[in-house]
Design a protein around this motif. Structure first.
Motif, PDB file in Angstrom:
ATOM      1  N   VAL A 252       0.817  -1.214   0.000  1.00  0.00           N
ATOM      2  CA  VAL A 252       0.000   0.000   0.000  1.00  0.00           C
ATOM      3  C   VAL A 252       0.851   1.265   0.000  1.00  0.00           C
ATOM      4  CG1 VAL A 252      -1.950  -1.114   1.128  1.00  0.00           C
ATOM      5  CG2 VAL A 252      -0.188  -0.024   2.524  1.00  0.00           C
ATOM      6  N   ASN A 253       2.164   1.113  -0.109  1.00  0.00           N
ATOM      7  CA  ASN A 253       3.054   2.262  -0.074  1.00  0.00           C
ATOM      8  C   ASN A 253       3.778   2.474  -1.402  1.00  0.00           C
ATOM      9  OD1 ASN A 253       2.605   3.073   2.648  1.00  0.00           O
ATOM     10  ND2 ASN A 253       3.862   1.371   3.353  1.00  0.00           N
ATOM     11  N   TYR A 254       3.142   2.086  -2.480  1.00  0.00           N
ATOM     12  CA  TYR A 254       3.747   2.227  -3.802  1.00  0.00           C
ATOM     13  C   TYR A 254       3.787   3.699  -4.220  1.00  0.00           C
ATOM     14  CZ  TYR A 254      -1.275   2.065  -4.790  1.00  0.00           C
ATOM     15  OH  TYR A 254      -2.638   2.283  -4.775  1.00  0.00           O
ATOM     16  N   SER A 255       4.720   4.027  -5.112  1.00  0.00           N
ATOM     17  CA  SER A 255       4.859   5.396  -5.597  1.00  0.00           C
ATOM     18  C   SER A 255       4.042   5.581  -6.873  1.00  0.00           C
ATOM     19  CB  SER A 255       6.329   5.720  -5.876  1.00  0.00           C
ATOM     20  OG  SER A 255       6.760   5.066  -7.057  1.00  0.00           O
ATOM     21  N   ILE A 256       3.952   6.830  -7.317  1.00  0.00           N
ATOM     22  CA  ILE A 256       3.165   7.137  -8.506  1.00  0.00           C
ATOM     23  C   ILE A 256       3.817   6.597  -9.769  1.00  0.00           C
ATOM     24  CG2 ILE A 256       4.220   9.387  -8.997  1.00  0.00           C
ATOM     25  CD1 ILE A 256       1.366  10.406  -9.603  1.00  0.00           C
ATOM     26  N   PHE A 257       5.119   6.323  -9.715  1.00  0.00           N
ATOM     27  CA  PHE A 257       5.839   5.819 -10.880  1.00  0.00           C
ATOM     28  C   PHE A 257       6.008   4.303 -10.857  1.00  0.00           C
ATOM     29  CE2 PHE A 257       7.468  10.182 -10.266  1.00  0.00           C
ATOM     30  CZ  PHE A 257       7.028  10.726 -11.462  1.00  0.00           C
ATOM     31  N   SER A 258       5.341   3.634  -9.910  1.00  0.00           N
ATOM     32  CA  SER A 258       5.491   2.189  -9.772  1.00  0.00           C
ATOM     33  C   SER A 258       4.534   1.434 -10.680  1.00  0.00           C
ATOM     34  CB  SER A 258       5.232   1.773  -8.320  1.00  0.00           C
ATOM     35  OG  SER A 258       3.877   2.023  -7.976  1.00  0.00           O
ATOM     36  N   ARG A 259       4.851   0.169 -10.911  1.00  0.00           N
ATOM     37  CA  ARG A 259       3.980  -0.693 -11.720  1.00  0.00           C
ATOM     38  C   ARG A 259       2.655  -0.914 -11.009  1.00  0.00           C
ATOM     39  NH1 ARG A 259       2.555  -5.985 -12.233  1.00  0.00           N
ATOM     40  NH2 ARG A 259       2.169  -6.723 -14.379  1.00  0.00           N
ATOM     41  N   GLN A 260       2.701  -0.971  -9.667  1.00  0.00           N
ATOM     42  CA  GLN A 260       1.468  -1.200  -8.917  1.00  0.00           C
ATOM     43  C   GLN A 260       0.492  -0.034  -9.077  1.00  0.00           C
ATOM     44  OE1 GLN A 260       2.159  -3.002  -5.241  1.00  0.00           O
ATOM     45  NE2 GLN A 260       0.007  -3.152  -4.654  1.00  0.00           N
ATOM     46  N   GLU A 410     -11.188  11.652  -5.030  1.00  0.00           N
ATOM     47  CA  GLU A 410     -11.794  10.508  -4.350  1.00  0.00           C
ATOM     48  C   GLU A 410     -11.116   9.179  -4.648  1.00  0.00           C
ATOM     49  OE1 GLU A 410     -16.448  11.653  -3.990  1.00  0.00           O
ATOM     50  OE2 GLU A 410     -15.781  11.157  -6.026  1.00  0.00           O
ATOM     51  N   ILE A 411     -10.545   9.000  -5.820  1.00  0.00           N
ATOM     52  CA  ILE A 411     -10.183   7.656  -6.270  1.00  0.00           C
ATOM     53  C   ILE A 411      -8.721   7.281  -6.051  1.00  0.00           C
ATOM     54  CG2 ILE A 411     -12.022   7.518  -7.981  1.00  0.00           C
ATOM     55  CD1 ILE A 411     -10.068   8.283 -10.134  1.00  0.00           C
ATOM     56  N   PHE A 412      -7.896   8.228  -5.605  1.00  0.00           N
ATOM     57  CA  PHE A 412      -6.477   7.936  -5.431  1.00  0.00           C
ATOM     58  C   PHE A 412      -6.129   7.832  -3.950  1.00  0.00           C
ATOM     59  CE2 PHE A 412      -6.783  10.336  -9.472  1.00  0.00           C
ATOM     60  CZ  PHE A 412      -6.324   9.336 -10.339  1.00  0.00           C
ATOM     61  N   PRO A 413      -5.059   7.092  -3.586  1.00  0.00           N
ATOM     62  CA  PRO A 413      -4.688   6.927  -2.175  1.00  0.00           C
ATOM     63  C   PRO A 413      -4.248   8.234  -1.534  1.00  0.00           C
ATOM     64  CG  PRO A 413      -3.027   5.955  -3.626  1.00  0.00           C
ATOM     65  CD  PRO A 413      -4.193   6.305  -4.483  1.00  0.00           C
ATOM     66  N   ALA A 414      -4.348   8.313  -0.202  1.00  0.00           N
ATOM     67  CA  ALA A 414      -4.133   9.564   0.527  1.00  0.00           C
ATOM     68  C   ALA A 414      -2.763  10.167   0.260  1.00  0.00           C
ATOM     69  CB  ALA A 414      -4.320   9.330   2.028  1.00  0.00           C
ATOM     70  N   ARG A 415      -1.721   9.350   0.208  1.00  0.00           N
ATOM     71  CA  ARG A 415      -0.368   9.899   0.064  1.00  0.00           C
ATOM     72  C   ARG A 415      -0.098  10.408  -1.350  1.00  0.00           C
ATOM     73  NH1 ARG A 415      -0.829   4.938  -0.056  1.00  0.00           N
ATOM     74  NH2 ARG A 415       0.052   3.588  -1.663  1.00  0.00           N
ATOM     75  N   LEU A 416      -1.005  10.072  -2.311  1.00  0.00           N
ATOM     76  CA  LEU A 416      -0.852  10.535  -3.695  1.00  0.00           C
ATOM     77  C   LEU A 416      -2.058  11.344  -4.165  1.00  0.00           C
ATOM     78  CD1 LEU A 416       0.483   7.184  -5.258  1.00  0.00           C
ATOM     79  CD2 LEU A 416       1.842   9.164  -4.552  1.00  0.00           C
ATOM     80  N   ARG A 417      -3.010  11.569  -3.276  1.00  0.00           N
ATOM     81  CA  ARG A 417      -4.290  12.167  -3.678  1.00  0.00           C
ATOM     82  C   ARG A 417      -4.103  13.587  -4.216  1.00  0.00           C
ATOM     83  NH1 ARG A 417      -7.487  10.889   0.695  1.00  0.00           N
ATOM     84  NH2 ARG A 417      -7.966   8.952  -0.400  1.00  0.00           N
ATOM     85  N   SER A 418      -3.381  14.417  -3.510  1.00  0.00           N
ATOM     86  CA  SER A 418      -3.175  15.800  -3.942  1.00  0.00           C
ATOM     87  C   SER A 418      -2.344  15.856  -5.220  1.00  0.00           C
ATOM     88  CB  SER A 418      -2.488  16.592  -2.815  1.00  0.00           C
ATOM     89  OG  SER A 418      -2.274  17.929  -3.199  1.00  0.00           O
ATOM     90  N   THR A 419      -1.331  14.993  -5.311  1.00  0.00           N
ATOM     91  CA  THR A 419      -0.483  14.953  -6.509  1.00  0.00           C
ATOM     92  C   THR A 419      -1.291  14.566  -7.731  1.00  0.00           C
ATOM     93  OG1 THR A 419       1.454  14.345  -5.184  1.00  0.00           O
ATOM     94  CG2 THR A 419       1.555  13.899  -7.548  1.00  0.00           C
ATOM     95  N   CYS A 420      -2.080  13.508  -7.617  1.00  0.00           N
ATOM     96  CA  CYS A 420      -2.867  13.024  -8.758  1.00  0.00           C
ATOM     97  C   CYS A 420      -3.959  14.016  -9.150  1.00  0.00           C
ATOM     98  CB  CYS A 420      -3.480  11.656  -8.445  1.00  0.00           C
ATOM     99  SG  CYS A 420      -2.258  10.333  -8.345  1.00  0.00           S
ATOM    100  N   HIS A 421      -4.545  14.664  -8.156  1.00  0.00           N
ATOM    101  CA  HIS A 421      -5.525  15.698  -8.487  1.00  0.00           C
ATOM    102  C   HIS A 421      -4.833  16.855  -9.201  1.00  0.00           C
ATOM    103  CE1 HIS A 421      -8.618  18.781  -8.150  1.00  0.00           C
ATOM    104  NE2 HIS A 421      -9.479  17.835  -7.809  1.00  0.00           N
ATOM    105  N   GLY A 422      -3.623  17.201  -8.746  1.00  0.00           N
ATOM    106  CA  GLY A 422      -2.872  18.256  -9.415  1.00  0.00           C
ATOM    107  C   GLY A 422      -2.533  17.906 -10.851  1.00  0.00           C
ATOM    108  N   ILE A 423      -2.163  16.658 -11.103  1.00  0.00           N
ATOM    109  CA  ILE A 423      -1.873  16.213 -12.476  1.00  0.00           C
ATOM    110  C   ILE A 423      -3.126  16.292 -13.338  1.00  0.00           C
ATOM    111  CG2 ILE A 423      -1.224  14.212 -13.889  1.00  0.00           C
ATOM    112  CD1 ILE A 423       0.612  13.361 -11.553  1.00  0.00           C
ATOM    113  N   SER A 424      -4.246  15.841 -12.804  1.00  0.00           N
ATOM    114  CA  SER A 424      -5.510  15.887 -13.544  1.00  0.00           C
ATOM    115  C   SER A 424      -5.902  17.328 -13.847  1.00  0.00           C
ATOM    116  CB  SER A 424      -6.616  15.201 -12.732  1.00  0.00           C
ATOM    117  OG  SER A 424      -6.283  13.865 -12.425  1.00  0.00           O
ATOM    118  N   ALA A 425      -5.784  18.197 -12.826  1.00  0.00           N
ATOM    119  CA  ALA A 425      -6.136  19.601 -13.013  1.00  0.00           C
ATOM    120  C   ALA A 425      -5.194  20.278 -13.999  1.00  0.00           C
ATOM    121  CB  ALA A 425      -6.102  20.328 -11.663  1.00  0.00           C
ATOM    122  N   ALA A 426      -3.910  19.910 -13.956  1.00  0.00           N
ATOM    123  CA  ALA A 426      -2.941  20.485 -14.893  1.00  0.00           C
ATOM    124  C   ALA A 426      -3.265  20.077 -16.327  1.00  0.00           C
ATOM    125  CB  ALA A 426      -1.524  20.038 -14.523  1.00  0.00           C
ATOM    126  N   ALA A 427      -3.739  18.849 -16.508  1.00  0.00           N
ATOM    127  CA  ALA A 427      -4.180  18.435 -17.849  1.00  0.00           C
ATOM    128  C   ALA A 427      -5.344  19.308 -18.300  1.00  0.00           C
ATOM    129  CB  ALA A 427      -4.596  16.962 -17.830  1.00  0.00           C
TER     130      ALA A 427
END
Length: 523
Positions: A252-260, A410-427
């Protein structure tokens, strides 16, 4: 109030761009009111969006590293300082004024960009699963009031100045049609955006860090329980055993660049980025260039028939009417229905009707506009055009403009939630930049003599609207990549409380803040 300010700052520029052209780029030999050159107009309209793209990526990442609350205060102060700076000038020439304006609007956009992932993440991590959609949508719905406030301030300022410094229309006296005092009009309108942001700072700093960040990212279960006890006014105790189990498991501690991450959330990230990108091409094209579309169909008088300050008033009035009748209701329809019919249905429906109404105004565009009568158009049906055009705004806001903001929180894990939302918003902001710059040139007449000064030939407004309709259709298709999140907990959606993920048969309640043992099943 942060999102209220974001929308005010982003869209108030469209009420004053015509005025900037009259003030700083008037050429007596042209026989026309001054207008911003293509490169300047593109910079003034698009530089804040470029800043927002960078801010969403940077502050989204920083929010997962330093905490939502700490970064939240940084973005707000940047917005206050930059909003004040947009009304200043390092010099008095056209070049120095535009350079100063673009410099501060870039950093204003940078701060606004940070507000997107942080506001969405904070609200999603505080709200319970039954009303989470409505709470996040209500935050985003303040954009509608921000757009409306931008128009209202522009109306009041222009009315006051026009009454105090009455000037003739351009056709009557080109030299006197732009009163020198008009230079204060655009500065006051832009600088007013600093006021609501500054008033919000105190309450932002009093807001505790979200328990999910404190527990799952900062690994401080005791502080998370204490913070949530104050917020909910119930007694909550930490569960160190659960935290140790989660902390020790690499699954549950995978990074955003991991295969998981790619396996678990790659499709989701593709869905949130693609739909937001396509939506913002259409949404920002329509918002930033409403004034050009309304002029083209004759809803606004020809520029020659107005003085400079009156033009600001008429543009602001038209945009406020659209915001009041379609934009604001659309946002609040989403707030009311999102937890009843779900995110997926609203987004699919929104893209569908945006496509339908955009085709309805683009294909018979010549019928709506009518035929040329001097500087205006006659014989068309301008009222019907404006009604159909308003429906595209209504269904963008009661549709993907709201849901693309909500789902990534809502759909991304807590430790990556802000990052993934930022990527989506940047798109999304990348799409906004495409829309802002692309529509500016594409909407120019295909006939060289009918283009604005300095612009190359384009494809015309009819063809440009047709392209936007096709883009909305693509957004409809890409929506099928996005999952339904209605009624599910954040941990359930992200997989953070899966038995296999944490390696334990004894999991915490389905929707409780991960580190606690409270009876908070509605979380």
């Amino acid at each position: 109030m942060g999102f209220f300010t974001d929308a005010y700052d982003l869209f108030c520029i469209s009420t004053v761009t015509k005025l900037l052209g009259r003030l700083y780029y008037y050429d007596p030999a042209s026989g026309k009111p001054g207008s911003l050159p293509p490169n300047v107009a593109a910079a003034v309209n698009g530089v804040a969006l470029c800043g927002a793209l960078g801010g969403q990526l940077f502050f989204g990442w920083l929010g997962d590293k330093m905490g939502r609350k700490r970064v939240y205060g940084m973005t707000l102060m940047l917005m206050v300082i930059s909003a004040l700076g947009t009304g200043l000038s390092f010099g008095h020439t056209a070049k120095s004024v535009m350079t100063t304006l673009c410099f501060f609007r870039f950093w204003l956009g940078f701060g606004i960009g940070g507000d997107y992932p942080l506001s969405a993440t904070i609200m999603s991590e505080y709200a319970n699963k039954r009303t989470r959609g409505a709470f996040i949508a209500a935050v985003f719905a303040m954009q509608g009031f921000g757009i409306l406030a931008g128009g209202a301030i522009a109306i009041m300022v222009s009315l006051g100045f026009n009454k105090a410094y009455k000037s003739p229309a351009f056709a009557e006296n080109p030299e006197l049609s732009t009163a020198p005092q008009a230079d204060f009009v655009w500065r006051i309108i832009l600088m007013a955006g600093a006021v609501p942001a500054a008033l919000t700072y105190y309450w932002r700093m009093r807001m505790p860090e979200t328990a999910r960040f404190t527990a799952l990212v900062a690994k401080n279960a005791k502080q998370a329980a204490s913070d949530m006890s104050k917020v909910l006014q119930v007694d909550i105790h930490e569960d160190p055993a659960t935290i140790q189990t989660v902390e020790a498991d690499d699954a549950v501690n995978y990074s955003i660049f991991s295969r998981q991450f790619l396996v678990r959330h790659g499709r989701h990230l593709l869905g949130t980025t693609s739909t937001w990108f396509l939506l913002d091409i259409a949404f920002y094209s329509q918002n930033l260039f409403q004034k050009d579309i309304f002029t083209a169909v004759g809803w606004l008088p020809a520029a020659k028939k107005m003085n400079a300050i009156e033009e600001v008033y008429r543009i602001a009035r038209a945009q406020s009417l659209i915001a009041l009748c379609s934009t604001v209701p659309g946002y609040w329809f989403t707030v009311f229905f999102i937890d009843r019919i779900g995110r997926f249905t609203i987004q699919l429906m929104g893209f569908f009707f945006m496509t339908v109404f955009m085709f309805a105004i683009s294909i018979p565009y010549d019928h709506w506009r009518g035929h040329k009568c001097g500087d205006t158009y006659c014989g068309g049906n301008h009222a019907a055009f404006v009604v159909l055009y308003s429906f595209t705004f209504f269904f963008s806001n009661f549709g993907p403009n709201s849901t693309t903001f909500i789902v990534p929180a809502e759909i991304f894990p807590a430790r990556l939630r802000s990052t993934c939302h930022g990527i989506s918003a940047a798109a999304g902001k990348a799409g906004a930049i495409v829309g802002a710059f692309g529509f500016l040139y594409a909407a120019q007449s295909p006939h060289e003599k009918q283009t604005d000064a300095g612009y190359p030939r384009g494809i015309g407004i009819k063809a440009a609207l047709l392209v936007l309709a096709i883009i909305n259709c693509l957004g409809f298709v890409c929506t099928f990549l996005v999952p339904e999140t209605n009624g599910k907990s954040l941990e359930e959606l992200s997989g953070e409380n899966d038995e296999e993920a944490v390696g334990s048969k004894q999991t915490r309640p389905v929707d409780s803040p991960p580190p606690t043992k409270a009876s908070m099943t509605n979380f």
